[in-house]
Motif scaffolding. Structure first.
Motif, mmCIF file in Angstrom:
data_model
loop_
_atom_site.group_PDB
_atom_site.id
_atom_site.type_symbol
_atom_site.label_atom_id
_atom_site.label_comp_id
_atom_site.label_asym_id
_atom_site.label_seq_id
_atom_site.Cartn_x
_atom_site.Cartn_y
_atom_site.Cartn_z
ATOM 1 N N MET A 264 0.869 -1.136 0.075
ATOM 2 C CA MET A 264 -0.019 0.051 -0.026
ATOM 3 C C MET A 264 0.890 1.266 -0.059
ATOM 4 N N GLY A 265 0.353 2.300 -0.487
ATOM 5 C CA GLY A 265 1.149 3.632 -0.372
ATOM 6 C C GLY A 265 0.241 4.255 0.523
ATOM 7 N N PHE A 266 1.189 4.820 1.439
ATOM 8 C CA PHE A 266 0.639 5.713 2.676
ATOM 9 C C PHE A 266 0.597 7.034 2.386
ATOM 10 N N GLU A 267 -0.769 7.463 2.535
ATOM 11 C CA GLU A 267 -1.291 8.744 1.943
ATOM 12 C C GLU A 267 -1.298 9.893 2.924
ATOM 13 N N ILE A 276 5.827 3.493 0.593
ATOM 14 C CA ILE A 276 5.343 2.485 0.248
ATOM 15 C C ILE A 276 5.565 1.317 1.447
ATOM 16 N N ARG A 277 4.474 0.648 1.981
ATOM 17 C CA ARG A 277 4.590 -0.306 3.088
ATOM 18 C C ARG A 277 4.064 -1.519 2.416
ATOM 19 N N VAL A 278 4.692 -2.857 3.150
ATOM 20 C CA VAL A 278 4.221 -3.956 2.949
ATOM 21 C C VAL A 278 4.113 -4.621 4.329
ATOM 22 N N HIS A 279 2.729 -5.118 4.332
ATOM 23 C CA HIS A 279 2.237 -5.918 5.679
ATOM 24 C C HIS A 279 1.999 -7.207 5.320
ATOM 25 N N ILE A 280 2.081 -8.144 6.248
ATOM 26 C CA ILE A 280 1.889 -9.779 6.248
ATOM 27 C C ILE A 280 0.633 -9.764 7.222
ATOM 28 N N LEU A 281 -0.352 -10.583 6.805
ATOM 29 C CA LEU A 281 -1.476 -10.894 7.618
ATOM 30 C C LEU A 281 -1.107 -11.880 8.916
ATOM 31 N N SER A 289 -7.328 -13.555 16.171
ATOM 32 C CA SER A 289 -6.622 -11.997 16.670
ATOM 33 C C SER A 289 -6.099 -11.741 15.348
ATOM 34 N N ARG A 290 -6.628 -11.446 14.268
ATOM 35 C CA ARG A 290 -6.155 -11.095 13.031
ATOM 36 C C ARG A 290 -5.707 -9.687 13.062
ATOM 37 N N GLU A 291 -4.642 -9.331 12.445
ATOM 38 C CA GLU A 291 -4.192 -8.085 12.148
ATOM 39 C C GLU A 291 -2.872 -7.901 11.235
ATOM 40 N N TRP A 292 -2.884 -6.662 10.706
ATOM 41 C CA TRP A 292 -1.832 -6.606 9.682
ATOM 42 C C TRP A 292 -0.502 -6.424 10.220
ATOM 43 N N LYS A 293 0.499 -6.905 10.086
ATOM 44 C CA LYS A 293 1.736 -6.473 10.759
ATOM 45 C C LYS A 293 2.840 -6.029 9.551
ATOM 46 N N GLU A 294 3.347 -4.680 9.774
ATOM 47 C CA GLU A 294 4.276 -4.259 8.959
ATOM 48 C C GLU A 294 5.594 -4.981 9.045
ATOM 49 N N ILE A 295 6.220 -5.335 7.477
ATOM 50 C CA ILE A 295 7.286 -5.920 7.523
ATOM 51 C C ILE A 295 8.455 -5.207 6.606
ATOM 52 N N SER A 296 7.985 -4.205 5.791
ATOM 53 C CA SER A 296 8.899 -3.408 5.212
ATOM 54 C C SER A 296 8.350 -2.018 4.820
ATOM 55 N N VAL A 297 9.040 -1.085 4.910
ATOM 56 C CA VAL A 297 8.766 0.492 4.408
ATOM 57 C C VAL A 297 9.891 1.123 3.395
ATOM 58 N N LEU A 298 9.534 1.638 2.503
ATOM 59 C CA LEU A 298 10.477 2.139 1.413
ATOM 60 C C LEU A 298 9.781 3.744 1.496
ATOM 61 N N TRP A 347 14.253 -3.873 -1.948
ATOM 62 C CA TRP A 347 13.471 -2.988 -3.214
ATOM 63 C C TRP A 347 14.735 -2.713 -3.984
ATOM 64 N N VAL A 348 14.331 -2.971 -5.358
ATOM 65 C CA VAL A 348 15.108 -2.427 -6.462
ATOM 66 C C VAL A 348 14.540 -1.746 -7.349
ATOM 67 N N LEU A 349 15.159 -0.591 -7.866
ATOM 68 C CA LEU A 349 14.850 0.027 -9.093
ATOM 69 C C LEU A 349 15.243 -0.506 -10.242
ATOM 70 N N LEU A 350 14.363 -0.908 -11.063
ATOM 71 C CA LEU A 350 14.682 -1.468 -12.440
ATOM 72 C C LEU A 350 15.143 -0.303 -13.378
ATOM 73 N N PRO A 351 16.192 -0.740 -14.266
ATOM 74 C CA PRO A 351 16.467 0.140 -15.379
ATOM 75 C C PRO A 351 15.545 0.468 -16.301
ATOM 76 N N ARG A 352 15.666 1.684 -16.749
ATOM 77 C CA ARG A 352 14.730 2.026 -17.720
ATOM 78 C C ARG A 352 14.833 0.966 -18.956
#
Length: 379
Positions: A264-267, A276-281, A289-298, A347-352
């Protein structure tokens, strides 16, 4: 040296068994060009006894904005290269975009749609076809959905490897439509050869086509409000799992190793994305007790994000497609592509890509090429 002439080509002087052993180690992306090297190599690769190569993953990212779609701008993560993949002119995908894909199986219209296709609703009384992408295998006809209002298709679930060439190849298609002031799912089962109206979907006005398959259930990102739904593929019933986090944009889900992830994009309050954040369920104890847990942030100041935004450090949105633990994120404003690997959370930015000006429309699918793309036409 002319590789099409077998006499000076040293490889062809090797014993046949050794040639097969060497060629069988190559991925499909390397075998395809060899089909035009010589008749001898083509005969070996297309032989019924040639070992099946492992599936070769391609991200199909961009196409032309209007049909026909002769080529797709694709990224091949194994070789870290861009490809312009041609779609056979006899394929239904040459004139219609797929509604849903899984592995190399794609569901699309049997005949080109009109100008309203961009809305992604299914035209009334439209028939479908199931096709193997980039292969010469015959496609399979699928009847129209049950004629209700605003029909959509957003997932295809194959039962194992589906080549469409035998009676044992089965798959199901999931869609939905409006009926009696509610939204109900429709399921096509290839064993039965028909669509069935199934459970009522617990959301207000729409369902996102973004899905993730885990443990015999299909998880669907629904809106509004944004929430994660579960569709049981045995009972054909729906369940609300949990709501989405607040202040999000460009949200998508994907599965890997029987886990569900959220990108998701953090607005910010002014409507721009600065991270940009990535969560795991996380299901918690006893899966209650379901919840989203953040695992990575760019974050906006990191080099990959700055490159993704062409130095702006913010953006309005992005598009995603995921497979095998890899996520491609595409910015329609900068035409840059990010690659996130959930296995090492990198996270890797791909070449054009120099081919990019030919492509202007998000395609957003993946394919895993197998031996079917190596077979001759009509085989």
């Amino acid at each position: 040296m002319c590789l099409s002439d077998p006499s000076p080509f040293p490889f062809l002087s090797l014993p046949i068994e050794l040639q097969v052993r060497i060629l069988s180690l190559l991925p499909v992306s390397d075998l395809l060009p060899l089909l035009s090297v010589s008749h001898g190599i083509r005969s070996l690769i297309q032989s019924p006894t040639f070992p099946s190569p492992p599936p070769d993953l391609f991200f199909l990212l961009l196409s032309s904005i209007d049909p026909p779609f002769p080529k797709l701008l694709s990224y091949h993560p194994a070789s870290r290269r861009w490809f312009s993949l041609p779609i056979p002119s006899h394929s239904p995908l040459y004139h219609s975009r797929p509604y849903a894909t899984s592995s190399s199986l794609a569901i699309t219209l049997s005949s080109p749609a009109g100008s309203d296709y961009e809305d992604e609703d299914v035209p009334p009384e439209a028939s479908f076809v199931a096709v193997q992408m980039f292969s010469s295998l015959p496609h399979r006809e699928i009847p129209p959905m049950i004629p209700l209002r605003y029909c959509y298709v957003y997932a295809v679930i194959p039962d194992g490897d589906v080549s469409l060439s035998g009676p044992s190849d089965h798959f199901r298609i999931l869609g939905h439509s409006y009926f009696n002031h509610g939204i109900f799912s429709q399921v096509y089962d290839s064993r039965l050869g028909r669509w069935s109206l199934t459970g009522k979907i617990p959301c207000q006005t729409g369902v996102c086509k973004n899905t993730a398959l885990v443990n015999g259930s299909l998880y669907v990102l629904a809106f509004p409000p944004y929430q994660l739904l579960k569709f049981d593929l045995t009972s054909y019933t729906w369940e609300i799992i949990l709501p989405m986090p607040e202040m999000i944009m460009s949200t998508s889900i994907f599965s890997h190793d029987q886990n569900i992830y959220l990108v998701m994009g953090f607005e910010e309050p002014d409507g721009i994305i600065t991270a940009i954040r990535v969560h795991i369920l996380d299901w918690g104890e006893n899966r209650e007790s379901r919840e989203w847990k953040e695992i990575s942030v760019l974050s906006g100041m990191e080099e990959a994000f700055v490159g993704f935004t062409d130095g702006a450090c913010w953006l309005y949105g992005f598009e995603t497609v995921a497979q095998n633990g890899l996520v491609c994120l595409h910015s329609p404003h900068t035409s840059r592509v990010l690659l996130f690997d959930v296995r090492d959370r990198s996270w890797v930015l791909l070449p054009r890509c120099s081919l990019e000006p030919e492509y202007t429309m998000w395609y957003g699918h993946t394919t895993e090429m197998g031996q079917e793309v190596l077979r001759p036409v009509g085989a």
